[in-house]
Structure formats: structure tokens, C-alpha cells
Design a protein around this motif. Structure first.
Motif, PDB file in Angstrom:
ATOM      1  N   LEU A  72      35.308  40.659  34.459  1.00 25.16           N
ATOM      2  CA  LEU A  72      35.927  41.180  35.680  1.00 25.16           C
ATOM      3  C   LEU A  72      35.347  40.442  36.878  1.00 25.16           C
ATOM      4  CD1 LEU A  72      37.537  43.326  37.356  1.00 25.16           C
ATOM      5  CD2 LEU A  72      35.542  44.824  37.100  1.00 25.16           C
ATOM      6  N   ASN A  73      36.207  39.828  37.664  1.00 26.62           N
ATOM      7  CA  ASN A  73      35.799  39.077  38.840  1.00 26.62           C
ATOM      8  C   ASN A  73      36.031  39.915  40.090  1.00 26.62           C
ATOM      9  OD1 ASN A  73      35.105  36.833  40.526  1.00 26.62           O
ATOM     10  ND2 ASN A  73      37.290  36.460  40.843  1.00 26.62           N
ATOM     11  N   PHE A  74      34.963  40.141  40.846  1.00 27.83           N
ATOM     12  CA  PHE A  74      35.071  40.845  42.131  1.00 27.83           C
ATOM     13  C   PHE A  74      35.351  39.806  43.210  1.00 27.83           C
ATOM     14  CE2 PHE A  74      32.789  43.780  39.492  1.00 27.83           C
ATOM     15  CZ  PHE A  74      33.199  45.033  39.911  1.00 27.83           C
ATOM     16  N   ASN A  75      36.563  39.799  43.688  1.00 26.90           N
ATOM     17  CA  ASN A  75      36.997  38.775  44.637  1.00 26.90           C
ATOM     18  C   ASN A  75      36.437  39.004  46.036  1.00 26.90           C
ATOM     19  OD1 ASN A  75      38.474  36.354  44.872  1.00 26.90           O
ATOM     20  ND2 ASN A  75      40.153  37.416  45.869  1.00 26.90           N
ATOM     21  N   ARG A  76      36.095  40.262  46.348  1.00 27.06           N
ATOM     22  CA  ARG A  76      35.560  40.575  47.683  1.00 27.06           C
ATOM     23  C   ARG A  76      34.223  41.308  47.523  1.00 27.06           C
ATOM     24  NH1 ARG A  76      39.425  43.487  51.707  1.00 27.06           N
ATOM     25  NH2 ARG A  76      37.708  42.873  53.087  1.00 27.06           N
ATOM     26  N   ALA A  77      33.218  40.550  47.123  1.00 24.93           N
ATOM     27  CA  ALA A  77      31.853  41.083  46.989  1.00 24.93           C
ATOM     28  C   ALA A  77      31.006  40.549  48.132  1.00 24.93           C
ATOM     29  CB  ALA A  77      31.257  40.679  45.649  1.00 24.93           C
ATOM     30  N   TYR A  78      30.159  41.407  48.692  1.00 21.42           N
ATOM     31  CA  TYR A  78      29.403  41.066  49.891  1.00 21.42           C
ATOM     32  C   TYR A  78      27.927  41.449  49.758  1.00 21.42           C
ATOM     33  CZ  TYR A  78      34.037  40.772  52.127  1.00 21.42           C
ATOM     34  OH  TYR A  78      35.326  40.450  52.460  1.00 21.42           O
ATOM     35  N   ILE A  79      27.105  40.839  50.622  1.00 21.38           N
ATOM     36  CA  ILE A  79      25.680  41.157  50.731  1.00 21.38           C
ATOM     37  C   ILE A  79      25.456  41.833  52.089  1.00 21.38           C
ATOM     38  CG2 ILE A  79      23.340  40.237  50.708  1.00 21.38           C
ATOM     39  CD1 ILE A  79      24.806  39.809  48.072  1.00 21.38           C
ATOM     40  N   PRO A  80      24.815  43.019  52.133  1.00 20.53           N
ATOM     41  CA  PRO A  80      24.660  43.740  53.410  1.00 20.53           C
ATOM     42  C   PRO A  80      23.861  42.970  54.465  1.00 20.53           C
ATOM     43  CG  PRO A  80      24.181  45.185  51.554  1.00 20.53           C
ATOM     44  CD  PRO A  80      24.315  43.801  50.996  1.00 20.53           C
ATOM     45  N   ILE A 294      26.683  41.071  30.989  1.00 17.93           N
ATOM     46  CA  ILE A 294      26.321  39.872  31.750  1.00 17.93           C
ATOM     47  C   ILE A 294      26.822  40.036  33.180  1.00 17.93           C
ATOM     48  CG2 ILE A 294      26.603  37.380  31.987  1.00 17.93           C
ATOM     49  CD1 ILE A 294      25.115  37.873  29.555  1.00 17.93           C
ATOM     50  N   ILE A 295      25.934  39.798  34.145  1.00 19.33           N
ATOM     51  CA  ILE A 295      26.292  39.899  35.558  1.00 19.33           C
ATOM     52  C   ILE A 295      25.867  38.611  36.256  1.00 19.33           C
ATOM     53  CG2 ILE A 295      25.966  41.191  37.713  1.00 19.33           C
ATOM     54  CD1 ILE A 295      24.962  43.552  35.898  1.00 19.33           C
ATOM     55  N   VAL A 296      26.774  37.999  36.997  1.00 17.79           N
ATOM     56  CA  VAL A 296      26.453  36.838  37.835  1.00 17.79           C
ATOM     57  C   VAL A 296      26.726  37.221  39.286  1.00 17.79           C
ATOM     58  CG1 VAL A 296      27.067  34.475  38.460  1.00 17.79           C
ATOM     59  CG2 VAL A 296      26.908  35.113  36.057  1.00 17.79           C
ATOM     60  N   LEU A 297      25.739  36.984  40.140  1.00 15.72           N
ATOM     61  CA  LEU A 297      25.834  37.361  41.558  1.00 15.72           C
ATOM     62  C   LEU A 297      25.034  36.370  42.381  1.00 15.72           C
ATOM     63  CD1 LEU A 297      26.589  39.603  43.730  1.00 15.72           C
ATOM     64  CD2 LEU A 297      24.364  40.633  43.181  1.00 15.72           C
ATOM     65  N   SER A 298      25.460  36.137  43.615  1.00 11.77           N
ATOM     66  CA  SER A 298      24.697  35.296  44.545  1.00 11.77           C
ATOM     67  C   SER A 298      24.099  36.150  45.665  1.00 11.77           C
ATOM     68  CB  SER A 298      25.596  34.218  45.152  1.00 11.77           C
ATOM     69  OG  SER A 298      24.926  33.508  46.183  1.00 11.77           O
ATOM     70  N   ASP A 299      23.045  35.621  46.295  1.00 10.69           N
ATOM     71  CA  ASP A 299      22.360  36.401  47.335  1.00 10.69           C
ATOM     72  C   ASP A 299      22.919  36.183  48.734  1.00 10.69           C
ATOM     73  OD1 ASP A 299      21.317  33.830  47.899  1.00 10.69           O
ATOM     74  OD2 ASP A 299      19.384  34.659  48.488  1.00 10.69           O
ATOM     75  N   GLN A 300      23.704  35.121  48.939  1.00 12.32           N
ATOM     76  CA  GLN A 300      24.387  34.873  50.213  1.00 12.32           C
ATOM     77  C   GLN A 300      25.228  33.620  50.070  1.00 12.32           C
ATOM     78  OE1 GLN A 300      20.420  33.443  52.383  1.00 12.32           O
ATOM     79  NE2 GLN A 300      22.166  33.011  53.668  1.00 12.32           N
ATOM     80  N   GLY A 301      25.962  33.290  51.139  1.00 13.33           N
ATOM     81  CA  GLY A 301      26.833  32.129  51.107  1.00 13.33           C
ATOM     82  C   GLY A 301      26.065  30.827  51.080  1.00 13.33           C
ATOM     83  N   GLY A 302      26.794  29.744  50.830  1.00 18.14           N
ATOM     84  CA  GLY A 302      26.177  28.442  50.661  1.00 18.14           C
ATOM     85  C   GLY A 302      25.780  27.769  51.956  1.00 18.14           C
ATOM     86  N   ALA A 303      24.889  26.776  51.809  1.00 18.84           N
ATOM     87  CA  ALA A 303      24.389  26.032  52.970  1.00 18.84           C
ATOM     88  C   ALA A 303      25.330  24.900  53.374  1.00 18.84           C
ATOM     89  CB  ALA A 303      23.008  25.467  52.649  1.00 18.84           C
ATOM     90  N   TYR A 304      26.300  24.592  52.509  1.00 19.93           N
ATOM     91  CA  TYR A 304      27.260  23.523  52.810  1.00 19.93           C
ATOM     92  C   TYR A 304      28.610  24.161  53.158  1.00 19.93           C
ATOM     93  CZ  TYR A 304      23.566  20.604  50.911  1.00 19.93           C
ATOM     94  OH  TYR A 304      22.353  19.987  50.683  1.00 19.93           O
ATOM     95  N   THR A 305      29.691  23.444  53.010  1.00 15.87           N
ATOM     96  CA  THR A 305      30.994  24.013  53.341  1.00 15.87           C
ATOM     97  C   THR A 305      31.345  25.157  52.396  1.00 15.87           C
ATOM     98  OG1 THR A 305      33.371  23.591  53.497  1.00 15.87           O
ATOM     99  CG2 THR A 305      32.135  22.238  51.933  1.00 15.87           C
ATOM    100  N   LEU A 319      27.550  36.114  59.128  1.00 14.46           N
ATOM    101  CA  LEU A 319      28.325  37.312  58.812  1.00 14.46           C
ATOM    102  C   LEU A 319      29.811  37.001  58.668  1.00 14.46           C
ATOM    103  CD1 LEU A 319      26.531  40.025  60.974  1.00 14.46           C
ATOM    104  CD2 LEU A 319      26.161  39.398  58.583  1.00 14.46           C
ATOM    105  N   GLY A 320      30.172  35.727  58.836  1.00 20.47           N
ATOM    106  CA  GLY A 320      31.506  35.278  58.472  1.00 20.47           C
ATOM    107  C   GLY A 320      31.665  35.389  56.955  1.00 20.47           C
ATOM    108  N   GLU A 321      32.899  35.324  56.486  1.00 18.55           N
ATOM    109  CA  GLU A 321      33.148  35.479  55.054  1.00 18.55           C
ATOM    110  C   GLU A 321      32.374  34.451  54.227  1.00 18.55           C
ATOM    111  OE1 GLU A 321      35.725  37.982  53.497  1.00 18.55           O
ATOM    112  OE2 GLU A 321      34.572  38.701  55.220  1.00 18.55           O
ATOM    113  N   GLY A 322      32.185  33.253  54.774  1.00 18.96           N
ATOM    114  CA  GLY A 322      31.467  32.215  54.040  1.00 18.96           C
ATOM    115  C   GLY A 322      29.989  32.479  53.886  1.00 18.96           C
ATOM    116  N   GLY A 323      29.439  33.359  54.710  1.00 19.49           N
ATOM    117  CA  GLY A 323      28.017  33.679  54.614  1.00 19.49           C
ATOM    118  C   GLY A 323      27.730  34.959  53.876  1.00 19.49           C
ATOM    119  N   ALA A 324      28.606  35.958  54.037  1.00 20.92           N
ATOM    120  CA  ALA A 324      28.348  37.289  53.477  1.00 20.92           C
ATOM    121  C   ALA A 324      29.086  37.566  52.177  1.00 20.92           C
ATOM    122  CB  ALA A 324      28.732  38.355  54.507  1.00 20.92           C
TER     123      ALA A 324
END
Length: 457
Positions: A72-80, A294-305, A319-324
Motif C-alpha cells: 500500500l502506497n501512501f501518496n500523501r504522507a508528511y512529516i510534522p 515491511i515499512i519504508v518511510l523518509s524523514d523529510q524531502g530531498g536536498a536536490y530537486t 514546509l512546501g510539499e517537496g520538503g514535508a
């Protein structure tokens, strides 16, 4: 009449025994069905929502792509609070990091390593931020231990120095944990200092950090012999900078036309994906793949594009979508349906109650946490709509709220932005001041939340 009664009793006794045996068999089947699954959490650092093969063919991520097909892919997952230390605090506790006074990453003063708080030189409001996770906070490892789990930790901690390590917060054993938020290099020697567990003494020139940590995770799976279920928390240092790609993979991306640090970044992403494949292979060879989440998650958005998303780790729009907004996939064998997606906005704090409910088989209620269980989504249903809040304090942009399709961003200077992130995923059409009713509501809501959630010093 007496003979009839005796005959009735002889007829009834076998029926009762048969009924009891049937009931015991049914109870045993139910118990087996509710067998506690093993859990593997693969928590990647600075891994952008767009840095995955199924969204961007610049990257080769066959193992993550396969996990998406199976789970199951969470398309809108965020980090507070999308930054290193607070993201970890939220994941471990189910709480918005700002409520515990951590709006930034840990920044220890070498002259005062036990200082409770730090100040960021360019933070416009000079808000204090904690330098460690308080030991009295109850982590998911501590909760799972109460429910019979063995907890093994691999990799980056970044929530406190020696005495405040994973084994001080509910984990049974740790591997690769140091005082650092990132390595000096992904090639040996990995760290300058701050290696109190003597992790580096076992390695040599040419060893690559992601591979070394994966060896530790795979070895744990291969040798695990306890009756208790386990949770493996593999928190990668990768793909956090410095961008140092593994040499064989780097050559591949340079030959494909990628340049500079971005080629290194792509190589690091593939090495991380290869690591995930090795972990999954170990589970399969152990014969426990079908009883392991199995769970795959990132802690925040990437440093590149992070295109098509706006913002990212750097540049004042975290706090833009690319960061959060981050990659988040769960495969729960027998529960999640293959190749499914959820567009419900969720946050990393939701994993805490989800894990406890999975482990306990019971509904978890705790008004001290802000996360909600994702089990309804895993089961193919949904959760009630709610507002998600964000807070960090480095620059002018500092807070945000998401409500369904809508997102309001707030700045210390008094500026607001309003986006419909479903229709405008790149956040190019600012709707603030257009007279929309949702604007007034979200401005009032975020003010009320700040009053409740943000500590005063």
C-alpha cells in the motif's frame, strides 16, 4: 425412564467432548491467525518523494518499486517537523515534535554537551530547541517490548548522545549508532569521532557505510532465534549528505549523463534500494517473509530537486510539499492489498499507534499522542478527516496546516500562503486573499493550535 436417561447421558458426553475439542481447535486457529507479525521499519534520511523509480526514471529503485506493487502506497504522507532530529522524535513517540520543544535538529555545543537546548543563529525568533529526546518519553520500542517484542536498532539515531541512545529508550540492542547526524564520508573512516560504541574498529578502507549497516541488519535477521516476534528499526544515514555514491554505481550514473553531486545522489539512492532488497531477501530465506510487515518511510524531502513538488530540505520552503511530503509504503501480508494507494493525508506520528494496535490486537487510545492508527486504511477502509499541523523554526517560514485538499503556510513576518495541493501539486497558485472561506478557517485553526501546542519559554 432411567434407562433412557442413562442412554441420553452416554449420547451427550461424546457430543460435549466433541464440542469442547472443536472449540479448542477454533481458539487455536484464531490464536494462530492473530500471531504477532515481525516488523521491519526502513527509515531513510532526506529521501525525496520524487526520488523513486516509479515516479522518476532518473532513479533506479527496483526493490522499492516492487514493494509498491506488493503493498500500500501512501501518496500523501508528511512529516510534522521535516528535519532530522524532530522527525525521529515524532516517529518514536507519536507526538508532534514541537510539543516537546524540538523545532530543529540537535546542535550540540562541544563545550557544553549536556545543554538541554540550543539556539539557531539565523532563527528570526531565537526559539530554543531540545538537544535530546527526554528519557521519560515512552517510545514505540518500549510499548512493543511490553507486548513481547524484541527491538533491534540499526543506524542513525540523532536524538541524544551516550546515555540517551536507543538502548536507553527501549531497544534491546543497537548497531552502528554514533553521536552524529551524518557521516564525514560514506567510505571508511565514516566518522571523525563520536563513536563511543567502537563501531568503526571493525571496518577498513574501501568499506561503504550503507553496505556495512545492511550487513548488520541482515546478520540480525539470519541469526535471530528467539520465540518472541521482533521489530527491526533500520534508520539509514543515507541519503543524507555528503553525497558520496558507491563507486560502481556512480560510474553508471555519470555515464548516463548525470553530473556533479546529483550523480552521487542517484548512486546513493540505488545503494539504499539495493539494501532494502537485501533485507527482504534475508526475510524470505529465513522463511518469515509472510509474517513480517515491511515499512519504508523518509524523514523529510530531498536536498536536490523534488519536482513536480515545490520546496525541499533547503531553500526556505521546507514546509512546501517537496520538503514535508515523503515516500511511505507498507506491506502487511494478509492485510494490505497489492498495488493499492491511499490519497488520505497522513503523518509519521500515525505509525506509533498503528504499531501498537498491530502488536496488541486491540484499539489503542492515548490522548497524550497526536497520531492516529492507520489500520483502517491498511484494511481497505479510511480514517476520519482531520487537520495535520507542521512546525519548524529556522527561517521566516515556520508553520503550516493541511485540511483535506487545502494547505495554509504561515511565516514569522505575518505572511500567509494558501494552496489547493490536490489541484496544484506544485504550489504555484497562491489563493490567499481570494475571499475563500477556508482561508479564514485555517488561519483561526492554526492560531488555536499554536496556542495549545507551541511551548512558551
Amino acid at each position: 425412564m432411567k434407562i433412557k436417561h442413562i442412554l441420553f447421558i452416554f449420547i451427550l458426553i461424546p457430543t460435549l467432548f466433541s464440542s469442547c475439542n472443536g472449540q479448542e481447535k477454533k481458539q487455536k486457529e484464531v490464536a494462530e491467525e492473530r500471531k504477532q507479525p515481525n516488523i521491519v521499519l526502513l527509515f531513510v534520511d532526506d529521501y525525496g518523494w520524487s526520488d523513486v523509480g516509479f515516479r522518476n526514471n532518473t532513479f533506479s529503485t527496483p526493490n522499492i518499486d516492487q514493494l509498491k506493487k506488493e503493498g500500500l502506497n501512501f501518496n500523501r504522507a508528511y512529516i510534522p517537523t521535516p528535519t532530522c532530529s524532530p522527525s525521529r522524535l515524532s516517529l518514536l513517540t507519536g507526538k508532534e515534535a514541537i510539543r516537546l520543544g524540538m523545532p530543529r535538529h540537535i546542535a550540540l555545543d562541544p563545550n557544553n554537551p549536556d545543554a538541554e537546548y540550543n539556539l539557531w543563529p539565523t532563527d528570526p525568533v531565537q526559539m530554543p530547541s531540545r538537544n535530546y529526546l527526554p528519557l521519560e518519553e515512552v517510545t514505540y520500542a518500549e510499548r512493543l517490548k511490553e507486548l513481547g517484542y524484541y527491538n533491534y536498532f540499526v543506524g542513525k539515531w540523532h536524538l541524544g548522545h551516550k546515555g540517551r541512545y536507543p538502548t536507553d529508550q527501549g531497544f534491546d540492542k543497537e548497531f552502528g549508532t554514533t553521536d552524529h547526524g551524518h557521516p564525514k564520508s560514506y567510505y571508511f573512516p565514516f566518522f571523525k569521532d563520536g563513536d563511543p560504541n567502537g563501531f568503526m574498529k571493525n571496518y577498513k578502507e574501501g568499506d561503504y557505510l550503507t553496505d556495512v549497516l545492511t550487513d548488520g541488519a541482515v546478520d540480525f535477521i539470519n541469526t535471530y532465534d528467539k520465540a518472541a516476534p521482533f521489530m527491526l528499526s533500520f534508520w539509514y544515514y543515507s541519503v543524507h549528505g555528503p553525497s558520496v555514491g558507491r563507486k560502481d554505481l556512480l560510474k553508471k550514473y555519470q555515464e548516463a549523463g548525470l553530473e556533479g553531486k546529483y550523480a552521487h545522489h542517484a548512486a546513493m539512492v540505488e545503494a539504499m534500494d539495493e539494501s532494502i532488497g537485501r533485507v527482504r531477501k534475508a526475510l524470505k530465506e529465513k522463511g518469515i517473509e509472510e509474517n513480517t510487515i515491511i515499512i519504508v518511510l523518509s524523514d523529510q524531502g530531498g536536498a536536490y530537486t523534488n519536482a513536480p513538488l515545490s520546496g525541499g530540505k533547503k531553500g526556505g520552503n521546507t514546509l512546501g510539499e517537496g520538503g514535508a511530503r515523503v515516500p511511505f509504503i507498507i506491506k502487511y501480508p494478509g492485510v494490505t492489498k497489492a498495488n493499492t494507494e491511499s490519497n488520505t493525508p497522513v503523518q509519521s506520528i500515525d505509525l506509533y499507534p498503528t504499531l501498537i494496535e498491530i502488536a496488541s490486537g486491540k484499539k489503542y487510545n492515548d490522548n497524550q499522542i497526536q497520531g492516529v492508527s492507520l489500520l483502517p486504511i491498511l484494511n481497505g477502509s479510511d480514517i476520519e478527516q482531520r487537520e495535520l499541523y507542521f512546525f519548524r523554526s529556522y527561517e521566516d517560514q515556520y508553520a503550516a496546516v493541511i485540511s483535506g485538499d487545502w494547505k495554509l503556510v504561515k511565516y514569522h513576518s505575518g505572511k500567509f500562503q494558501l494552496f489547493n495541493v490536490s489541484k496544484d501539486i506544485s504550489e504555484q497558485n497562491d489563493l490567499i486573499g481570494k475571499g475563500l472561506e477556508v482561508e479564514k478557517k485555517l488561519i483561526a485553526d492554526i492560531a488555536a493550535w499554536e496556542k495549545e501546542a507551541v511551548p512558551t519559554y
